[in-house]
Design an enzyme around this catalytic site. Structure first.
Site, short mmCIF file in Angstrom:
data_model
loop_
_atom_site.label_atom_id
_atom_site.label_comp_id
_atom_site.label_asym_id
_atom_site.label_seq_id
_atom_site.Cartn_x
_atom_site.Cartn_y
_atom_site.Cartn_z
N GLU A 6 12.81 1.95 24.45
CA GLU A 6 14.18 1.74 23.95
C GLU A 6 14.08 1.20 22.53
O GLU A 6 14.41 0.05 22.25
CB GLU A 6 15.00 0.83 24.86
CG GLU A 6 14.42 -0.52 25.18
CD GLU A 6 15.43 -1.39 25.93
OE1 GLU A 6 16.65 -1.20 25.73
OE2 GLU A 6 15.01 -2.26 26.70
N GLU A 25 15.22 1.93 13.50
CA GLU A 25 14.32 0.85 13.93
C GLU A 25 12.91 1.39 14.16
O GLU A 25 12.13 0.81 14.91
CB GLU A 25 14.88 0.17 15.18
CG GLU A 25 16.16 -0.61 14.89
CD GLU A 25 16.69 -1.38 16.09
OE1 GLU A 25 15.96 -1.49 17.10
OE2 GLU A 25 17.82 -1.88 16.02
#
Length: 640
Positions: free
Chosen positions: A440, A449
């Site tokens: 995730e 990210e």
């Protein structure tokens, strides 16, 4: 009295309703009649006698003339002036008149009335609508005034009229687009962050797309004319469905309603002689209160997120920084997200191991970036639901989260199933290859990210026919009007903040065109050496009936395929319902761009990779070229 109490709306400025009044030199009576008797929360009242003209005073040779204001500051307490009066600047002023005397009178009066409003500690003053299309001198004077203001807000009155040919209710020709008037005025004001708009809501409305532009502007009030009201079967005032929807939108965006005009509904008075006579506009106020009270209560999650609406936040950098326990806890509360992950793992397990071999084969599953264990739990629940045997490696680089992981495994009795690896996934040497790789690592923009870089490093220990969850993700952008966000960035007074992408719970924004895809990443990618640099040119077109609009920046989203038909994302048209782990991302423009329905907006986005960082660059080439934002990642980047 406030319009009502609704779940989540208790603190909204929209619960207050005002009434526009004529000039009165008896302010005490004015407040008693309209607030105590009428039930309104404040009056929108002229501060100066409308017959006053400075040139007439000077012509009589009076050197020490007392200004004909609405009353001494002593007749009300400072708190009453502040909370119950919005000043209305004289409507006759015309600072762009060709008549020099009128122009000079207008400038003098404007400054005198603003000075008096400041002396009274008023919270806001309503500026009259510019008299013509040219308003340069008016804007110049207002800009000078804005520089000296601290708490007083100025609202520019603008009629909400239709653009040519886009009215849903009227076929008359020759109407102008009031947004153009507002835009030209505020662009001439350097200090426009202190300037808001008050919209005159009339009996006819522009198209839905044209109205939508205003939701991204700084609308502080909707002045609703009594002529806009229809009559219901009982003879009481009501609004059309389109007007009701518009007012509900203003309520949602913290704009206040002001009732204006004379009563046009002749309701039969009560026969009870002991009943105090109602305020002539009370039935209009009651109807506005009814509209407010029938607003749906905000869901619990929306109430929690109220403080994050239109609040700029720096994106997380979990690869470079170790997250804190509170951050982990916030994300772990998002049960919807982990239900989707569990569904994806269930489908993957069933595909890897047929029913007849469920008791024989053990699937190796690696959770890379395990955090405090929510994906480990979801994977084990998936194995239990499908009756598959599982061996789990939980890889996590944050030593603090690893402590929690060890406690979780011990508490749940997973010691024989889960092996914890305290290491950066990019540098771990796995003892065996995995059937399924779960992560995730997605950000608000999908790859922001560094999920591509992390999973490229981790896929070496995935079997050639192994499954990655997620299997792909795509970023999206769309142009937005976001006056508040732009002003908040501008307030920092430096270039760096205009070259930073922000995570924002978008609320007071107008989405000007459907979102378009930008970058897509697929995992695993064994075919070639990964190159995660990307470039995309996009072209947006405003709807033909929307009218012109101002682009302050771009809202970014993502959509991902976890596995097969299991999706996860925040892109508006496909967003996962009731999920709150991600807010959209906002890429600001240094200077807002005006766009028109007949002129495409051409946008360029780059994802750039260096030896130690990844960053985005963005620019606009049409209709007006913008500077390149964030060249070489000088202001915003994510560390590898």
């Amino acid at each position: 009295m406030p319009l009502g109490e609704r779940g989540g709306w208790e603190r909204s400025e929209s619960r207050y309703c005002g009434v526009e009044t004529d000039f009165s030199d008896d302010v005490t009576y004015l407040l008693n009649f309209n607030i105590s008797t009428g039930g309104f929360d404040y009056v929108l009242a002229p501060l100066m006698n409308p017959s006053y003209r400075p040139s007439l005073v000077e012509g009589n040779g009076v050197d020490t003339q007392v200004l004909p204001v609405s009353g001494s500051d002593l007749v009300l307490s400072p708190s009453q002036w502040s909370s119950h009066v919005v000043g209305k600047i004289s409507s006759w002023i015309d600072l762009d008149s060709e008549d020099e005397i009128l122009r000079m009178d207008s400038e003098t009066t404007l400054k005198q009335e603003i000075a008096w409003a400041t002396h009274l500690s008023l919270q806001a003053c309503l500026l009259p609508t510019p008299k013509g299309k040219s308003c340069a001198n008016y804007a110049r004077c207002v800009n000078q005034i804005l520089q000296g203001l601290t708490t007083l807000q100025l609202w520019l009155r603008v009629p909400l009229v239709k653009s040519d040919g886009d009215s849903m209710d009227d076929t008359s020709e020759g109407s102008n687009d009031s947004w153009e008037l507002w835009n030209s005025f505020r662009l001439l004001c350097e200090h426009d962050s202190k300037l808001s708009v008050a919209l005159d809501v009339l009996s006819t409305l522009p198209s839905e797309t044209s109205l939508g532009r205003w939701m991204g502007e700084s609308v502080r009030a909707a002045i609703v004319s009594t002529d806009s009201f229809l009559t219901n079967a009982r003879g009481y005032p009501c609004l059309s469905k389109r007007h009701q929807k518009l007012i509900a939108g203003f309520f949602d965006h913290a704009a206040q309603v002001v009732i204006s005009g004379k009563p046009v509904h002749n309701l039969q008075k009560s026969h009870d002689s002991n009943t105090q006579e109602k305020h002539p506009l009370r039935t209009y106020l009651d109807y506005v209160a009814y509209l407010f009270q029938k607003m749906e209560p905000l869901p619990e999650q929306e109430r929690i997120e109220l403080g994050y609406r239109d609040f700029l936040q720096a994106p997380l950098q979990p690869l470079m920084d170790n997250l804190e326990a509170q951050t982990y806890e916030t994300f772990e509360r998002d049960s919807v997200k982990y239900i989707q992950y569990q569904r994806a793992v269930e489908k993957a397990l069933v595909d890897r191991v047929p029913d007849e071999k469920a008791s024989e084969l053990t699937t190796v599953l690696m959770v890379v970036g395990a955090g405090r264990g929510p994906l480990v739990r979801a994977s084990l629940q998936a194995a239990e639901e499908t009756g598959r045997k599982l061996k789990v490696f939980a890889v996590e680089k944050n030593p603090n989260a690893v402590v929690t992981l060890h406690n979780l495994v011990k508490m749940e009795g997973w010691e024989d199933i889960v092996t914890i690896i305290s290491c950066d996934m990019r540098f771990w040497n796995a003892p065996e290859q995995a059937d399924i790789l779960v992560s995730e690592l997605l950000g608000s923009f999908g790859d922001n990210e560094l999920s591509p870089e992390c999973l490229d490093g981790a896929q070496r220990f995935l079997k050639p026919d192994g499954i990655s969850i997620p299997s792909s993700y795509t970023s999206f952008i769309q142009p937005v009007t976001a006056c508040k966000l732009y002003n908040d960035v501008k307030a920092h007074k430096d270039l760096a903040h205009f070259e930073t992408a922000y995570v924002v719970k978008l609320h007071s924004v107008a989405k000007l065109a459907p979102s378009q895809s930008v970058f897509t990443f697929t995992h695993p990618n064994f075919s070639t050496k990964a190159n995660n640099q990307r470039y995309k040119k996009l072209q947006f077109n405003l709807p033909s009936d929307s009218g012109s609009a101002l682009v302050h920046g771009f809202a970014g989203y993502f959509d991902s395929v976890l596995y097969k038909d299991v999706h996860l994302g925040i892109e508006p048209t496909t967003a996962t319902p009731n999920m709150f782990s991600w807010f959209p991302i906002f890429f600001p423009l240094r200077k807002p761009l005006e766009v028109h329905p007949d002129t495409p907006l051409e946008v360029h986005f780059w994802r750039c990779c260096g030896s130690s960082k990844v960053w985005y660059e963005w620019s606009v080439s049409s209709p007006t070229p913008s500077p390149m934002h964030n060249t070489n990642g000088r202001s915003y980047w994510v560390g590898l």
